[in-house]
Design an enzyme around this catalytic site. Structure first.
Site, PDB file in Angstrom:
ATOM      1  N   ASP A   1      -2.374   3.173   1.474  1.00  0.00           N
ATOM      2  CA  ASP A   1      -2.287   3.213   0.011  1.00  0.00           C
ATOM      3  C   ASP A   1      -2.483   1.839  -0.634  1.00  0.00           C
ATOM      4  O   ASP A   1      -2.633   1.736  -1.852  1.00  0.00           O
ATOM      5  CB  ASP A   1      -0.937   3.810  -0.419  1.00  0.00           C
ATOM      6  CG  ASP A   1      -0.852   5.294  -0.077  1.00  0.00           C
ATOM      7  OD1 ASP A   1      -1.913   5.922   0.115  1.00  0.00           O
ATOM      8  OD2 ASP A   1       0.272   5.821   0.013  1.00  0.00           O
TER       9      ASP A   1
ATOM     10  N   ARG B   1      -3.822   4.773  -8.296  1.00  0.00           N
ATOM     11  CA  ARG B   1      -3.885   3.480  -7.587  1.00  0.00           C
ATOM     12  C   ARG B   1      -5.127   2.675  -7.999  1.00  0.00           C
ATOM     13  O   ARG B   1      -5.102   1.448  -7.975  1.00  0.00           O
ATOM     14  CB  ARG B   1      -3.823   3.690  -6.072  1.00  0.00           C
ATOM     15  CG  ARG B   1      -2.510   4.320  -5.636  1.00  0.00           C
ATOM     16  CD  ARG B   1      -2.210   4.152  -4.174  1.00  0.00           C
ATOM     17  NE  ARG B   1      -1.225   5.136  -3.751  1.00  0.00           N
ATOM     18  CZ  ARG B   1       0.087   5.032  -3.935  1.00  0.00           C
ATOM     19  NH1 ARG B   1       0.592   3.967  -4.525  1.00  0.00           N
ATOM     20  NH2 ARG B   1       0.908   5.990  -3.525  1.00  0.00           N
TER      21      ARG B   1
ATOM     22  N   GLY C   1      -0.824  15.543  -3.115  1.00  0.00           N
ATOM     23  CA  GLY C   1      -1.108  15.996  -1.752  1.00  0.00           C
ATOM     24  C   GLY C   1       0.170  16.145  -0.944  1.00  0.00           C
ATOM     25  O   GLY C   1       0.312  17.065  -0.133  1.00  0.00           O
TER      26      GLY C   1
ATOM     27  N   SER D   1      -2.167  11.360  10.086  1.00  0.00           N
ATOM     28  CA  SER D   1      -1.698  11.652   8.730  1.00  0.00           C
ATOM     29  C   SER D   1      -0.217  11.995   8.739  1.00  0.00           C
ATOM     30  O   SER D   1       0.222  12.927   9.416  1.00  0.00           O
ATOM     31  CB  SER D   1      -2.490  12.835   8.161  1.00  0.00           C
ATOM     32  OG  SER D   1      -1.774  13.405   7.093  1.00  0.00           O
TER      33      SER D   1
ATOM     34  N   ARG E   1      10.645  13.774   0.175  1.00  0.00           N
ATOM     35  CA  ARG E   1      11.348  14.280   1.361  1.00  0.00           C
ATOM     36  C   ARG E   1      12.830  14.489   1.076  1.00  0.00           C
ATOM     37  O   ARG E   1      13.436  15.456   1.546  1.00  0.00           O
ATOM     38  CB  ARG E   1      11.147  13.302   2.526  1.00  0.00           C
ATOM     39  CG  ARG E   1       9.704  13.373   3.078  1.00  0.00           C
ATOM     40  CD  ARG E   1       9.343  12.092   3.792  1.00  0.00           C
ATOM     41  NE  ARG E   1       8.062  12.147   4.491  1.00  0.00           N
ATOM     42  CZ  ARG E   1       6.867  11.919   3.925  1.00  0.00           C
ATOM     43  NH1 ARG E   1       6.789  11.659   2.626  1.00  0.00           N
ATOM     44  NH2 ARG E   1       5.758  11.971   4.645  1.00  0.00           N
TER      45      ARG E   1
ATOM     46  N   ARG F   1      -9.303  18.384  -2.185  1.00  0.00           N
ATOM     47  CA  ARG F   1      -8.825  17.642  -1.006  1.00  0.00           C
ATOM     48  C   ARG F   1      -8.578  18.611   0.151  1.00  0.00           C
ATOM     49  O   ARG F   1      -8.130  19.739  -0.066  1.00  0.00           O
ATOM     50  CB  ARG F   1      -7.557  16.855  -1.371  1.00  0.00           C
ATOM     51  CG  ARG F   1      -7.871  15.794  -2.420  1.00  0.00           C
ATOM     52  CD  ARG F   1      -6.659  14.989  -2.788  1.00  0.00           C
ATOM     53  NE  ARG F   1      -6.151  14.222  -1.668  1.00  0.00           N
ATOM     54  CZ  ARG F   1      -4.993  13.567  -1.688  1.00  0.00           C
ATOM     55  NH1 ARG F   1      -4.235  13.609  -2.780  1.00  0.00           N
ATOM     56  NH2 ARG F   1      -4.602  12.880  -0.653  1.00  0.00           N
TER      57      ARG F   1
ATOM     58  N   ARG G   1     -11.796   6.841  -2.725  1.00  0.00           N
ATOM     59  CA  ARG G   1     -11.349   5.485  -3.084  1.00  0.00           C
ATOM     60  C   ARG G   1     -12.333   4.406  -2.647  1.00  0.00           C
ATOM     61  O   ARG G   1     -12.378   3.346  -3.271  1.00  0.00           O
ATOM     62  CB  ARG G   1      -9.941   5.210  -2.536  1.00  0.00           C
ATOM     63  CG  ARG G   1      -8.874   5.845  -3.384  1.00  0.00           C
ATOM     64  CD  ARG G   1      -7.471   5.330  -3.088  1.00  0.00           C
ATOM     65  NE  ARG G   1      -6.543   6.055  -3.962  1.00  0.00           N
ATOM     66  CZ  ARG G   1      -5.310   6.393  -3.641  1.00  0.00           C
ATOM     67  NH1 ARG G   1      -4.831   6.063  -2.451  1.00  0.00           N
ATOM     68  NH2 ARG G   1      -4.545   7.041  -4.500  1.00  0.00           N
TER      69      ARG G   1
ATOM     70  N   SER H   1       7.244   8.642  -1.358  1.00  0.00           N
ATOM     71  CA  SER H   1       7.275   9.452  -0.126  1.00  0.00           C
ATOM     72  C   SER H   1       8.706   9.854   0.216  1.00  0.00           C
ATOM     73  O   SER H   1       8.972  10.994   0.605  1.00  0.00           O
ATOM     74  CB  SER H   1       6.702   8.647   1.047  1.00  0.00           C
ATOM     75  OG  SER H   1       5.329   8.458   0.877  1.00  0.00           O
TER      76      SER H   1
ATOM     77  N   GLN I   1       1.350  13.223   6.234  1.00  0.00           N
ATOM     78  CA  GLN I   1       1.553  14.489   5.532  1.00  0.00           C
ATOM     79  C   GLN I   1       1.425  15.662   6.496  1.00  0.00           C
ATOM     80  O   GLN I   1       2.220  16.603   6.467  1.00  0.00           O
ATOM     81  CB  GLN I   1       0.544  14.629   4.389  1.00  0.00           C
ATOM     82  CG  GLN I   1       0.786  13.610   3.283  1.00  0.00           C
ATOM     83  CD  GLN I   1      -0.197  13.724   2.143  1.00  0.00           C
ATOM     84  OE1 GLN I   1      -1.164  14.489   2.212  1.00  0.00           O
ATOM     85  NE2 GLN I   1       0.026  12.962   1.091  1.00  0.00           N
TER      86      GLN I   1
HETATM   87  C1  S3P Z   1       1.963  10.168   2.282  1.00  0.00           C
HETATM   88  C2  S3P Z   1       1.106   9.967   3.313  1.00  0.00           C
HETATM   89  C3  S3P Z   1      -0.227   9.347   3.164  1.00  0.00           C
HETATM   90  C4  S3P Z   1      -0.325   8.587   1.849  1.00  0.00           C
HETATM   91  C5  S3P Z   1       0.215   9.359   0.686  1.00  0.00           C
HETATM   92  C6  S3P Z   1       1.663   9.741   0.907  1.00  0.00           C
HETATM   93  C7  S3P Z   1       3.254  10.816   2.560  1.00  0.00           C
HETATM   94  O1  S3P Z   1      -1.202  10.357   3.173  1.00  0.00           O
HETATM   95  O2  S3P Z   1      -1.658   8.200   1.603  1.00  0.00           O
HETATM   96  O3  S3P Z   1       0.106   8.593  -0.506  1.00  0.00           O
HETATM   97  O4  S3P Z   1       4.164  10.776   1.710  1.00  0.00           O
HETATM   98  O5  S3P Z   1       3.399  11.387   3.645  1.00  0.00           O
HETATM   99  P1  S3P Z   1      -1.833  10.939   4.563  1.00  0.00           P
HETATM  100  O6  S3P Z   1      -0.747  11.556   5.328  1.00  0.00           O
HETATM  101  O7  S3P Z   1      -2.851  11.941   4.137  1.00  0.00           O
HETATM  102  O8  S3P Z   1      -2.438   9.737   5.234  1.00  0.00           O
END
Ligand code: S3P
Length: 422
Positions: free
Chosen positions: A306, A379, A85, A157, A18, A113, A337, A14, A159
């Site tokens: 996760d 995972r 994602g 979320s 970023r 997704r 999952r 993550s 993300q």
């Molecule tokens: C992530 C946020 C999570 C996580 C993903 C990475 C991120 O997803 O499950 O592996 O880097 O912001 P969600 O924001 O959909 O919960």
């Protein structure tokens, strides 16, 4: 065979995504060390390159020449987000405030997704977005002038929150976000550390339009806690093990799995060593030990989202019944999952039942080993590889797609093997 030794993990996935994206918005060169070399972060780097960024990889060090307030060029090809994602959702927010016309694509899993969770707020901010198939990739985005909004997230979320924050950097006015529960806060921490203006309270986050480029980074990315969680699980389950994770991320919005381990009776010691670009890091030491069942409540879920496959595996070896609820988001990850965890562990003999938003497991049960349907989900593949360490030895583990582990943790099996033969 017990696992013993000290591990320096690949950089947090993550944070790596970023760090690459934010480096584009600086006006000088950033140097990032220990960048995660998994396929997901590579997808982010290729996407940014396709948008004109100068990015050079050497092993796990990446140099990026920031380009200030107008960093991106019109790409001539679709932006392929692969399996990631985070790449898709964050880069939609990142690019929405620039005069570009881009198409986001992804692999079969990512194309199933949900993207509306990002598309709807970005549209409210003024981005023009079309999808070929209602809310799924491919997504066509025409970026440009954005205005600030208030957005009340329906799901916690990171993300989605991050996509809105990144878009907010280029909006005409401030953007505020509220969320039903906190989620991982790397974007907020890193933006603040690099000079963006944010106001964070218990109830909301406000991001103000950027007035000047972000600061460039010289940053060693801490180890990925979520990758480390597979090794912590292996160490706690295999008798006689003792493992130390060195220089791992200790961001408190990510380490809820340590609380679960402790609640189940594991012997875990954490020592913080520092903070860089807003991100705390340090060492975690764990020893093998007996476990008891626990209850995981909905308010704990975003922090351990996760790690839930590992909570399921731990529960198969714990005394009593473990209940996990409030985790319906697991159904829209790289695979469903809940389905993938339950089917694989049950196939190996576990007493596990799916619920609409989680699972119920009664342990301890000796697992059989054998075939694993990974659903091409990294995972699931890594969790079942750890399960294989404690399975009856006559049935070797057979993963239908071992390569999917390279999404987040290339070399995972080699690290496990090395810990077994220190
Ligand atoms: C992530 C946020 C999570 C996580 C993903 C990475 C991120 O997803 O499950 O592996 O880097 O912001 P969600 O924001 O959909 O919960």
């Amino acid at each position: 065979m017990s696992l013993n030794g000290t591990v320096i993990l690949p950089g947090d996935k993550s944070i790596s995504h970023r760090a690459l994206m934010l480096a584009c918005l600086a006006d000088e060169r950033s140097t990032l060390h220990n960048v995660n070399r998994g396929a997901d972060v590579k997808s982010t780097a290729s996407l940014l390159k396709r948008c004109g960024m100068d990015i050079v990889w050497k092993d796990d060090t990446v140099q990026i020449q920031g380009a200030g307030r107008e960093p991106f060029l019109q790409p001539h090809l679709p932006l392929d987000c692969g399996n990631s994602g985070t790449t898709a959702r964050l880069s939609m927010g990142l690019l929405a405030g620039f005069p570009l016309q881009v198409t986001f694509t992804g692999d079969d899993s990512l194309s199933q997704r949900p993207m509306n969770r990002v598309i709807l707020p970005l549209r409210q901010m003024g981005a023009r977005i079309a999808t070929r198939d209602q809310g799924y990739l491919p997504v066509m985005l025409t970026g440009g002038e954005l205005w600030g909004i208030h957005y009340d997230l329906q799901i916690p979320s990171a993300q989605v929150k991050s996509a809105i924050l990144l878009a907010g950097l280029n909006a005409q006015s401030e953007t505020s976000i509220t969320s039903p529960l906190p989620s991982r806060d790397h974007t907020e921490r890193m933006l603040k550390a690099l000079g963006a203006k944010l106001k964070i309270t218990d109830d909301s986050i406000v991001v103000y339009p950027l007035k000047k480029p972000l600061s460039a980074q010289d940053f060693t990315i801490p180890g990925d806690f979520s990758s480390g969680a597979f090794l912590l699980t292996a160490a706690v389950l295999v008798p006689g093990s003792e493992v130390i994770l060195q220089g791992v991320s200790l961001n408190p919005t990510r380490t809820g799995f340590l609380d679960i381990l402790k609640a189940m009776g594991a012997n875990v010691v954490v020592s913080k060593s520092g903070t860089k670009i807003g991100e705390p890091f340090g060492d975690i030491q764990i020893q093998a030990g007996a476990l008891q069942a626990t209850t995981v409540n909905p308010d704990q879920i975003p922090n351990i989202i996760d790690e839930l496959p590992l909570v399921a595996l731990l529960a198969t070896q714990a005394e009593g019944t473990t209940v996990v609820s409030g985790a319906a988001e697991l159904r829209v990850k790289e695979s469903d999952r809940i389905e993938a965890i339950v089917a694989n562990l049950r196939n190996w003999g576990a007493q596990i039942e799916a619920t609409p938003d989680g699972f119920i497991i009664t342990g301890p049960t000796r697992l059989n080993g054998g075939f694993v349907k990974t659903h091409h989900d990294h995972r699931i593949a890594m969790m079942m590889s750890v399960a294989g360490l404690i399975a009856k030895q006559q049935q070797p583990v057979h993963l239908d797609d071992p390569a999917c582990m390279d999404i987040s943790f290339p070399g995972f099996l080699r690290v496990l093997e090395k810990l077994q033969n220190p």
